[in-house]
Write an enzyme that holds these catalytic residues in place. Structure first.
Site, PDB file in Angstrom:
ATOM      1  N   GLU A 117       0.921  -0.658  -0.167  1.00  0.00           N
ATOM      2  CA  GLU A 117      -0.093  -0.032  -0.099  1.00  0.00           C
ATOM      3  C   GLU A 117       0.475   1.188  -0.147  1.00  0.00           C
ATOM      4  OE1 GLU A 117      -3.953  -1.618   2.133  1.00  0.00           O
ATOM      5  OE2 GLU A 117      -2.937  -0.338   3.125  1.00  0.00           O
ATOM      6  N   HIS A 239      -9.518   9.410   1.655  1.00  0.00           N
ATOM      7  CA  HIS A 239      -8.953   8.434   1.365  1.00  0.00           C
ATOM      8  C   HIS A 239      -9.861   8.848  -0.169  1.00  0.00           C
ATOM      9  CE1 HIS A 239      -8.777   4.156   0.069  1.00  0.00           C
ATOM     10  NE2 HIS A 239      -7.998   3.678   0.784  1.00  0.00           N
ATOM     11  N   ARG A 285      -1.252   9.040   1.173  1.00  0.00           N
ATOM     12  CA  ARG A 285      -2.215   9.177   0.815  1.00  0.00           C
ATOM     13  C   ARG A 285      -2.776  11.104   0.778  1.00  0.00           C
ATOM     14  NH1 ARG A 285      -5.582   5.018   4.929  1.00  0.00           N
ATOM     15  NH2 ARG A 285      -5.326   3.475   3.192  1.00  0.00           N
ATOM     16  N   HIS A 346     -11.209  10.061   5.879  1.00  0.00           N
ATOM     17  CA  HIS A 346     -11.863   8.892   6.189  1.00  0.00           C
ATOM     18  C   HIS A 346     -11.236   8.282   7.699  1.00  0.00           C
ATOM     19  CE1 HIS A 346     -10.768   4.955   5.016  1.00  0.00           C
ATOM     20  NE2 HIS A 346      -9.626   4.801   5.417  1.00  0.00           N
ATOM     21  N   ARG A 381      -1.554   9.134   9.125  1.00  0.00           N
ATOM     22  CA  ARG A 381      -2.336   8.316   9.503  1.00  0.00           C
ATOM     23  C   ARG A 381      -1.111   7.103   8.492  1.00  0.00           C
ATOM     24  NH1 ARG A 381      -5.473   3.629   8.275  1.00  0.00           N
ATOM     25  NH2 ARG A 381      -6.676   5.045   7.907  1.00  0.00           N
ATOM     26  N   LEU A 387      -5.819  -0.596  12.143  1.00  0.00           N
ATOM     27  CA  LEU A 387      -6.287  -1.916  12.598  1.00  0.00           C
ATOM     28  C   LEU A 387      -5.343  -2.189  13.501  1.00  0.00           C
ATOM     29  CD1 LEU A 387      -8.088  -4.237   9.760  1.00  0.00           C
ATOM     30  CD2 LEU A 387      -9.026  -2.670  12.094  1.00  0.00           C
TER      31      LEU A 387
HETATM   32  C1  SIN Z   1      -7.938   1.075   2.546  1.00  0.00           C
HETATM   33  O1  SIN Z   1      -7.549  -0.522   2.508  1.00  0.00           O
HETATM   34  O2  SIN Z   1      -7.550   1.732   1.199  1.00  0.00           O
HETATM   35  C2  SIN Z   1      -8.021   1.679   3.074  1.00  0.00           C
HETATM   36  C3  SIN Z   1      -7.199   1.202   4.493  1.00  0.00           C
HETATM   37  C4  SIN Z   1      -6.600   2.000   5.552  1.00  0.00           C
HETATM   38  O3  SIN Z   1      -7.258   3.218   5.370  1.00  0.00           O
HETATM   39  O4  SIN Z   1      -5.134   1.755   6.385  1.00  0.00           O
END
Ligand code: SIN
Length: 530
Positions: A117, A239, A285, A346, A381, A387
């Site tokens: 990511e 997001h 992001r 987000h 973040r 999570l």
């Molecule tokens: C996503 O799946 O793009 C969100 C994951 C996140 O916000 O940490």
């Protein structure tokens, strides 16, 4: 509607049933009675909708030190290093424990599968059932919670306020209210020696958000009213890729799609991210969200496209089954079609200030997860760290709260009644919609002094709502949303500079003293923002 208030006494009260609340409850359970209160069905939380995964340094090519560096870099100079160190170092143990409890993360052969990511330098995102990672975490945590007879779950109870006596938190008032507009029939004071906020974020204060309807900033607002210190409220993460289609919900299209090669294109079907950042689609992001906004303005369009059509369709369906089936309901086939997307609110980096053990500035009150500000995320973040934060800091806050001295006992002279509360003489829904639109337009991805002052002027017209009592979930939510909206706007005005997710077009540089953390606190003289 009852005239008198009911009283319940427990050792520990947990408000919220997402990953942080449940992980804390599991730690509290061996130490006494625990009540977990949730205002909707227990699974209705941001955790349930978390797609991308859990970032954790477990792959052969990774190290906790590299996860630490990536988190610090994403946080843009405002992370608390001790909090980040704990997150990345304790993360693996929390994940192994979940696997022991039955979590089924996706695998390649016999090994855990890791995806990529934005702003991660290694493939370190664990996922489950392709894009239903949060749901899998909840399944496992709920099962574990059920194994403790000491944990009682109360659903459809909205928290009204914290009970504070002698500067100590001693529980909370909750209102039974199963339907949105229906006045609550039962007001209950839950007395506890330790109270833990795990109410998640506040995305609902923006008209475009990935957050579920429950994310109305309740924990932040009740903590503020109780006098707790809140920190970093100006840092709201947007997001970049949220479904933008008429009649479709604001459905998240996971960053993991870009991790697997999805390309952003403008309405002329031209890729554009390379013009904005060398990491293109995998830039941080905030950079991607602002690039999309610039491209939308440049092309006079309400959206851009996300394109994954060049990947093998069987791979796409298997890797993103939830996204595939959801988009299909709206006549969009992600294996064949370009998907219209635009950014949406987000995640709140700021929240109720805590130490590394979840303790807030009020004795007896703890916080974990998105409602809390441990400083782990700084100004922005790192994807999929939330999570992990819920697991690591839910655990830590549970351990710390379990050591709280004293016992849950009834507080004198704090009797409240719902029967005295009359229906508001204004349209709650109208104000809610206007508030959400105002915050999106004036306090959104790109802010400036003019827009923020306009927001303050408009918010001030509704200020009297902050002093009202409500006996419906909808009313209480509006009051909380307004409280959080004030805090974000005031903090955004105070930070005259651009850092992380907070971007001011009138102060594009970081500005003086940019590494300070802005705090918001309610005092007898009014709100102090410093
Ligand atoms: C996503 O799946 O793009 C969100 C994951 C996140 O916000 O940490």
């Amino acid at each position: 509607m009852s005239n008198s208030m009911q009283n319940i006494t427990t050792d520990f009260l947990v408000i919220g049933s997402g990953v942080a609340g449940l992980r804390a409850a599991i730690e509290l359970a061996p130490h006494g009675s625990v009540i977990v209160v949730t205002k909707d069905i227990p699974t209705e939380s941001s955790t349930e909708y978390a797609q991308g995964g859990v970032a954790v340094a477990l792959s052969d090519e990774d190290e906790v030190g590299i996860h630490f560096e990536d988190t610090i870099k994403a946080g843009d100079g405002l992370c608390r290093e001790d909090a980040v160190k704990i997150l990345v170092e304790e993360g693996p143990a929390r994940i192994f424990e979940l696997i022991e409890w039955g979590a089924e993360f996706d695998k390649e052969g016999t090994k855990l599968a890791f995806t990529m990511e934005a702003a991660h330098t290694k493939r370190r995102i664990l996922h489950a059932h392709g894009d239903s990672t949060g749901r899998e975490l909840l399944r496992v945590l709920v099962n574990k919670v059920r194994s403790f007879t000491t944990i009682q779950r109360m659903q459809f109870y909205t928290v009204v306020d914290l009970i504070v006596e002698d500067e100590r938190c001693k529980g909370a008032y909750v209102l039974k209210s199963s339907e949105f507009g229906v006045p609550g029939s039962e007001l209950i004071a839950i007395h506890a020696k330790a109270t833990l906020l795990a109410t998640g974020g506040a995305g609902q204060i923006f008209s475009r958000t990935t957050n579920p309807a429950v994310a109305t900033g309740d924990g932040m607002a009740i903590a503020y009213r109780a006098g707790a210190i809140l920190e970093d409220m100006e840092f709201v993460q947007f997001h970049p890729t949220v479904l933008f289609a008429p009649s479709a919900p604001q459905f998240l299209l996971s960053e993991a799609m870009r991790g697997e090669g999805a390309i952003l294109k403008n309405i002329f079907k031209e890729p554009f991210m390379k013009n904005y950042h060398p990491d293109a689609e995998l830039a941080p992001r905030d950079v991607v969200s602002r690039a999309i906004i610039s491209e939308m303005v440049r092309t006079n369009s309400s959206h851009v496209y996300l394109d994954l059509t060049h990947r093998d369709s069987e791979f796409v369906k298997k890797r993103f089954p939830r996204i595939y089936s959801t988009c299909l309901q709206y006549d969009l086939n992600i294996t064949r079609d370009l998907i219209p997307v635009s950014p949406a609110a987000h995640y709140m980096m700021g929240g109720v200030k805590t130490d590394i053990n979840g303790a807030t500035s009020i004795e007896g009150l703890y916080a974990a997860g998105e409602v809390a500000c441990t400083g782990v995320h700084g100004a922005n973040r790192l994807a999929s760290n939330s999570l992990l934060e819920g697991l690591v800091y839910g655990y830590r806050a549970g351990v710390a709260a379990s050591q709280q001295e004293g016992q849950g006992s009834k507080v004198k002279g704090q009797e409240r009644k719902t029967s005295d509360i009359s229906a508001p003489d204004f349209d709650l829904e109208e104000v809610r919609t206007s508030l959400r639109r105002l915050m999106w337009e004036k306090v959104g991805i790109i802010r400036c002094g003019v827009s923020l002052n306009e927001a303050m002027e408009n918010l001030s017209m509704w200020r009297s709502i902050l002093d009202m009592d409500f006996n419906t979930r909808r009313g209480l939510e509006l009051k909380n949303m307004l409280t959080v909206a004030f805090m974000i706007t005031e903090a955004a005005l105070e930070r005259k500079g651009s850092v992380g997710a907070h971007y001011r077009s009138d102060y594009k540089e970081r500005g003086e003293n940019w590494q300070r953390h802005i705090i918001v606190v309610r005092t007898p003289e009014g709100t102090k923002v410093t």
